[in-house]
Design a protein around this motif. Structure first.
Motif, PDB file in Angstrom:
ATOM      1  N   PHE A  31       0.967  -1.511   0.335  1.00  0.00           N
ATOM      2  CA  PHE A  31       0.221  -0.484   0.013  1.00  0.00           C
ATOM      3  C   PHE A  31       0.690   0.878  -0.255  1.00  0.00           C
ATOM      4  CE2 PHE A  31       0.410  -1.676   4.211  1.00  0.00           C
ATOM      5  CZ  PHE A  31       1.231  -0.047   4.917  1.00  0.00           C
ATOM      6  N   SER A  32       0.385   2.312  -0.387  1.00  0.00           N
ATOM      7  CA  SER A  32       0.478   3.560  -0.285  1.00  0.00           C
ATOM      8  C   SER A  32       0.704   4.483   0.736  1.00  0.00           C
ATOM      9  CB  SER A  32       0.987   4.843  -1.638  1.00  0.00           C
ATOM     10  OG  SER A  32       1.217   3.973  -3.060  1.00  0.00           O
ATOM     11  N   VAL A  33       1.508   5.128   1.140  1.00  0.00           N
ATOM     12  CA  VAL A  33       0.936   5.735   2.142  1.00  0.00           C
ATOM     13  C   VAL A  33       1.247   7.646   2.254  1.00  0.00           C
ATOM     14  CG1 VAL A  33       1.766   7.002   5.128  1.00  0.00           C
ATOM     15  CG2 VAL A  33       2.074   4.704   3.760  1.00  0.00           C
ATOM     16  N   TYR A  34      -0.189   7.783   2.564  1.00  0.00           N
ATOM     17  CA  TYR A  34      -0.402   9.835   2.170  1.00  0.00           C
ATOM     18  C   TYR A  34      -0.677  10.476   3.545  1.00  0.00           C
ATOM     19  CZ  TYR A  34      -1.978   7.588  -2.704  1.00  0.00           C
ATOM     20  OH  TYR A  34      -1.961   7.205  -3.781  1.00  0.00           O
ATOM     21  N   LEU A  35       0.040  11.848   3.226  1.00  0.00           N
ATOM     22  CA  LEU A  35      -0.505  13.039   4.154  1.00  0.00           C
ATOM     23  C   LEU A  35      -1.567  13.435   3.820  1.00  0.00           C
ATOM     24  CD1 LEU A  35       2.845  14.131   5.287  1.00  0.00           C
ATOM     25  CD2 LEU A  35       1.578  12.146   6.202  1.00  0.00           C
ATOM     26  N   GLY A  39      -6.926  19.790   3.103  1.00  0.00           N
ATOM     27  CA  GLY A  39      -7.547  18.686   1.995  1.00  0.00           C
ATOM     28  C   GLY A  39      -7.333  18.230   0.932  1.00  0.00           C
ATOM     29  N   ARG A  40      -5.910  18.216   0.944  1.00  0.00           N
ATOM     30  CA  ARG A  40      -5.567  17.433  -0.399  1.00  0.00           C
ATOM     31  C   ARG A  40      -4.155  16.112   0.143  1.00  0.00           C
ATOM     32  NH1 ARG A  40      -1.890  19.322  -3.857  1.00  0.00           N
ATOM     33  NH2 ARG A  40      -2.368  18.423  -5.710  1.00  0.00           N
ATOM     34  N   MET A  41      -4.405  14.596  -0.670  1.00  0.00           N
ATOM     35  CA  MET A  41      -4.139  13.438  -0.550  1.00  0.00           C
ATOM     36  C   MET A  41      -2.048  13.871  -1.102  1.00  0.00           C
ATOM     37  SD  MET A  41      -5.089  12.003   1.828  1.00  0.00           S
ATOM     38  CE  MET A  41      -7.058  11.935   2.287  1.00  0.00           C
ATOM     39  N   VAL A  42      -1.565  13.502   0.132  1.00  0.00           N
ATOM     40  CA  VAL A  42       0.350  13.893  -0.657  1.00  0.00           C
ATOM     41  C   VAL A  42       1.022  13.213  -1.119  1.00  0.00           C
ATOM     42  CG1 VAL A  42       1.739  15.458  -0.957  1.00  0.00           C
ATOM     43  CG2 VAL A  42      -0.076  16.541  -0.462  1.00  0.00           C
ATOM     44  N   LEU A  43       1.598  12.534  -2.174  1.00  0.00           N
ATOM     45  CA  LEU A  43       2.436  10.471  -1.302  1.00  0.00           C
ATOM     46  C   LEU A  43       2.735  10.809  -0.722  1.00  0.00           C
ATOM     47  CD1 LEU A  43       1.751   7.524  -2.425  1.00  0.00           C
ATOM     48  CD2 LEU A  43       3.692   8.717  -4.186  1.00  0.00           C
ATOM     49  N   TYR A  44       3.580  10.447   0.196  1.00  0.00           N
ATOM     50  CA  TYR A  44       4.569  10.201   0.646  1.00  0.00           C
ATOM     51  C   TYR A  44       5.953   8.836   1.037  1.00  0.00           C
ATOM     52  CZ  TYR A  44       7.361  10.614   5.267  1.00  0.00           C
ATOM     53  OH  TYR A  44       7.803  10.779   6.679  1.00  0.00           O
ATOM     54  N   ALA A  45       5.005   8.184   1.131  1.00  0.00           N
ATOM     55  CA  ALA A  45       5.660   6.863   0.942  1.00  0.00           C
ATOM     56  C   ALA A  45       5.202   5.928  -0.521  1.00  0.00           C
ATOM     57  CB  ALA A  45       6.116   5.986   1.574  1.00  0.00           C
ATOM     58  N   PRO A  46       5.577   5.281  -1.455  1.00  0.00           N
ATOM     59  CA  PRO A  46       4.731   4.328  -2.759  1.00  0.00           C
ATOM     60  C   PRO A  46       4.435   3.003  -2.138  1.00  0.00           C
ATOM     61  CG  PRO A  46       6.756   5.448  -3.705  1.00  0.00           C
ATOM     62  CD  PRO A  46       6.686   5.922  -1.938  1.00  0.00           C
ATOM     63  N   ARG A  47       4.081   2.641  -2.282  1.00  0.00           N
ATOM     64  CA  ARG A  47       2.944   1.541  -2.188  1.00  0.00           C
ATOM     65  C   ARG A  47       5.082  -0.029  -3.094  1.00  0.00           C
ATOM     66  NH1 ARG A  47       0.029   0.178  -6.318  1.00  0.00           N
ATOM     67  NH2 ARG A  47      -1.975   0.361  -4.727  1.00  0.00           N
ATOM     68  N   GLY A  48       5.096  -0.534  -2.312  1.00  0.00           N
ATOM     69  CA  GLY A  48       6.540  -1.312  -1.884  1.00  0.00           C
ATOM     70  C   GLY A  48       8.020  -0.379  -1.857  1.00  0.00           C
ATOM     71  N   GLU A  49       7.849   0.707  -1.434  1.00  0.00           N
ATOM     72  CA  GLU A  49       9.210   1.154  -0.941  1.00  0.00           C
ATOM     73  C   GLU A  49       9.066   0.752   1.560  1.00  0.00           C
ATOM     74  OE1 GLU A  49      10.003   5.789  -0.169  1.00  0.00           O
ATOM     75  OE2 GLU A  49       9.496   5.580  -2.310  1.00  0.00           O
ATOM     76  N   GLY A  50      10.575   0.522   0.574  1.00  0.00           N
ATOM     77  CA  GLY A  50      10.768   0.111   2.416  1.00  0.00           C
ATOM     78  C   GLY A  50      10.783   1.614   2.993  1.00  0.00           C
ATOM     79  N   PHE A  51      10.093   1.587   3.931  1.00  0.00           N
ATOM     80  CA  PHE A  51       9.714   2.660   4.714  1.00  0.00           C
ATOM     81  C   PHE A  51      10.435   2.220   6.719  1.00  0.00           C
ATOM     82  CE2 PHE A  51       6.979   4.655   8.338  1.00  0.00           C
ATOM     83  CZ  PHE A  51       6.451   5.981   7.840  1.00  0.00           C
ATOM     84  N   ARG A  66      -1.578  10.968  11.634  1.00  0.00           N
ATOM     85  CA  ARG A  66      -2.496  10.454  11.296  1.00  0.00           C
ATOM     86  C   ARG A  66      -1.534   9.474  10.272  1.00  0.00           C
ATOM     87  NH1 ARG A  66      -4.091   6.602  14.748  1.00  0.00           N
ATOM     88  NH2 ARG A  66      -6.340   6.431  15.280  1.00  0.00           N
ATOM     89  N   VAL A  67      -2.053   8.936   9.263  1.00  0.00           N
ATOM     90  CA  VAL A  67      -1.498   9.173   7.600  1.00  0.00           C
ATOM     91  C   VAL A  67      -2.853   8.454   7.023  1.00  0.00           C
ATOM     92  CG1 VAL A  67       1.343   8.647   8.078  1.00  0.00           C
ATOM     93  CG2 VAL A  67      -0.363   7.014   8.101  1.00  0.00           C
ATOM     94  N   TRP A  68      -2.203   8.097   6.254  1.00  0.00           N
ATOM     95  CA  TRP A  68      -3.715   7.613   4.624  1.00  0.00           C
ATOM     96  C   TRP A  68      -3.674   6.820   4.048  1.00  0.00           C
ATOM     97  CZ3 TRP A  68      -8.862   9.433   6.145  1.00  0.00           C
ATOM     98  CH2 TRP A  68      -9.149  11.132   6.597  1.00  0.00           C
ATOM     99  N   VAL A  69      -4.256   5.498   3.614  1.00  0.00           N
ATOM    100  CA  VAL A  69      -4.512   4.729   2.864  1.00  0.00           C
ATOM    101  C   VAL A  69      -5.308   4.482   2.320  1.00  0.00           C
ATOM    102  CG1 VAL A  69      -3.643   1.780   2.387  1.00  0.00           C
ATOM    103  CG2 VAL A  69      -2.702   3.267   4.022  1.00  0.00           C
ATOM    104  N   GLU A  70      -4.879   4.504   0.568  1.00  0.00           N
ATOM    105  CA  GLU A  70      -6.549   4.411  -0.164  1.00  0.00           C
ATOM    106  C   GLU A  70      -7.230   3.151  -0.227  1.00  0.00           C
ATOM    107  OE1 GLU A  70      -5.173   4.234  -4.613  1.00  0.00           O
ATOM    108  OE2 GLU A  70      -4.005   5.417  -3.751  1.00  0.00           O
ATOM    109  N   ALA A  71      -8.473   3.211   0.125  1.00  0.00           N
ATOM    110  CA  ALA A  71      -9.340   1.535   0.260  1.00  0.00           C
ATOM    111  C   ALA A  71      -8.853   0.686  -0.896  1.00  0.00           C
ATOM    112  CB  ALA A  71     -10.963   2.968   0.229  1.00  0.00           C
ATOM    113  N   ALA A  72      -8.972   1.525  -1.733  1.00  0.00           N
ATOM    114  CA  ALA A  72      -8.197   0.358  -2.817  1.00  0.00           C
ATOM    115  C   ALA A  72      -7.600  -0.599  -2.178  1.00  0.00           C
ATOM    116  CB  ALA A  72      -8.056   0.503  -4.255  1.00  0.00           C
ATOM    117  N   ASP A  73      -6.234  -0.659  -1.299  1.00  0.00           N
ATOM    118  CA  ASP A  73      -5.351  -1.161  -1.017  1.00  0.00           C
ATOM    119  C   ASP A  73      -6.086  -1.558   0.786  1.00  0.00           C
ATOM    120  OD1 ASP A  73      -4.100  -0.237  -3.050  1.00  0.00           O
ATOM    121  OD2 ASP A  73      -2.254   1.067  -2.536  1.00  0.00           O
TER     122      ASP A  73
END
Length: 329
Positions: A31-35, A39-51, A66-73
């Protein structure tokens, strides 16, 4: 993990919130991590990237809770939590409340799947293996009173069988831990029995699966009372320890011989299914049902004490001590 989602217009991407504490450094997530910024979602760590630890520390330094993850993930995130749950619950840097929430969320999903009424043998075996691994990796998590208090807060609500099973298991583990010298093997076996103790109800017909025995006529009650034996039969396809099977079969026995299915008395039965029976009775009382409100912890314990001779007094004292230390009574 919370179930709240970011509001989005129809057809737009939706997100759910997670704690940054629960993104474990050194792992890869599906999954990708967003901030959320203005009011907008900003990509912080893309899917598959080592956190990394730097990723997480930067978020905490910024005060991000709190961070955000896409519902599809969501499925990828839930699988990630299950895979890393042992590491999460042992990490003292993560607030107890968030560790408890993560444990409850992952465990509920796994138990719900395992107790599915139509699960074929191969799926039941696979799902139980995952639950067994969960127990072995996280049982020590329950020994802390602060943890027990948070778990109790999450697990008490609702009447679902999987939540009841988890709550009984947590209480059972905490009480068994008060016995000196109890081998880990026995603790694991008994807690597996606690999780599985009502699996026989999933094979009963219709409303009997969720019925309150107080509302049944004599014929219905006779059928309902078969669920411990049915549970042992269902679990015959699993590789279970004898202690696990005894917990399933004897969880409705009573010290005075008034229980079922054997009507055994006190020392005629092993002590561990009697501990389970006490924890099960307590959770039934505080949980209540669709038409019967749950009791307070104090009133539930009073009700149990009123059933003179039904429960071992030392076991009841140990349960009260566990609940008191966790400030649950």
């Amino acid at each position: 993990m919370t179930r709240s989602q970011a509001a989005s217009p129809k057809g737009k991407t939706t997100y759910f919130q997670v704690s940054p504490h629960l993104v474990v450094p050194g792992t890869l997530g599906g999954f990708s991590v967003y901030l959320k910024r203005k009011g907008r979602m900003v990509l912080y760590a893309p899917r598959g990237e080592g956190f990394t630890e730097t990723h997480r520390q930067r978020l905490l330094d910024l005060g991000v809770n709190r961070v955000w993850v896409e519902a599809a993930d969501r499925a990828g995130y839930e699988e990630y939590v299950r895979a890393n749950l042992g590491t999460m619950v042992e990490d003292a840097r993560i607030p107890v409340k968030e560790r408890a929430e993560a444990w409850c969320g992952a465990s509920e999903t796994m138990i719900r799947e395992m107790l599915a009424e139509d699960a074929p043998d191969e799926q039941l075996i696979m799902r139980f293996a995952r639950v067994r691994t969960l127990l072995r990796n996280t049982l020590k998590f329950f020994s802390d009173p602060d943890t027990l208090r948070e778990l109790g807060r999450f697990l008490r609500a609702g009447f679902d069988a999987h939540r009841h099973g988890l709550s009984v298991m947590v209480l059972n583990a905490a009480v068994l831990e008060t016995y000196d010298g109890l081998p880990d093997r026995l603790l694991h076996a008994c807690c597996a029995g606690a999780v599985l103790h009502d699996i026989g109800k999933t094979r009963l017909e219709g409303a009997l699966r969720t019925a309150d025995p107080q509302d049944l006529d004599q014929e219905q009650l006779s059928v309902w009372k078969t669920h411990p034996s049915v549970g042992v039969s269902v679990c015959s396809r699993l590789s279970l320890e004898q202690e696990t099977l005894q917990c399933i079969l004897f969880h409705h026995e009573r010290e005075d011989g008034s229980g079922f299915p054997s009507g055994g008395r006190g020392e005629d039965l092993p002590f561990y299914p009697r501990v389970l029976g006490l924890c099960n009775a307590y959770d039934d009382l505080v949980r209540g049902g669709p038409v019967r409100p749950g009791l307070s912890a104090f009133d539930a314990l009073c009700r149990i004490k009123e059933e003179r001779g039904a429960y071992d007094s030392d076991m009841l004292r140990r349960l009260i001590t566990v609940l008191s230390k966790a400030e649950l009574v």
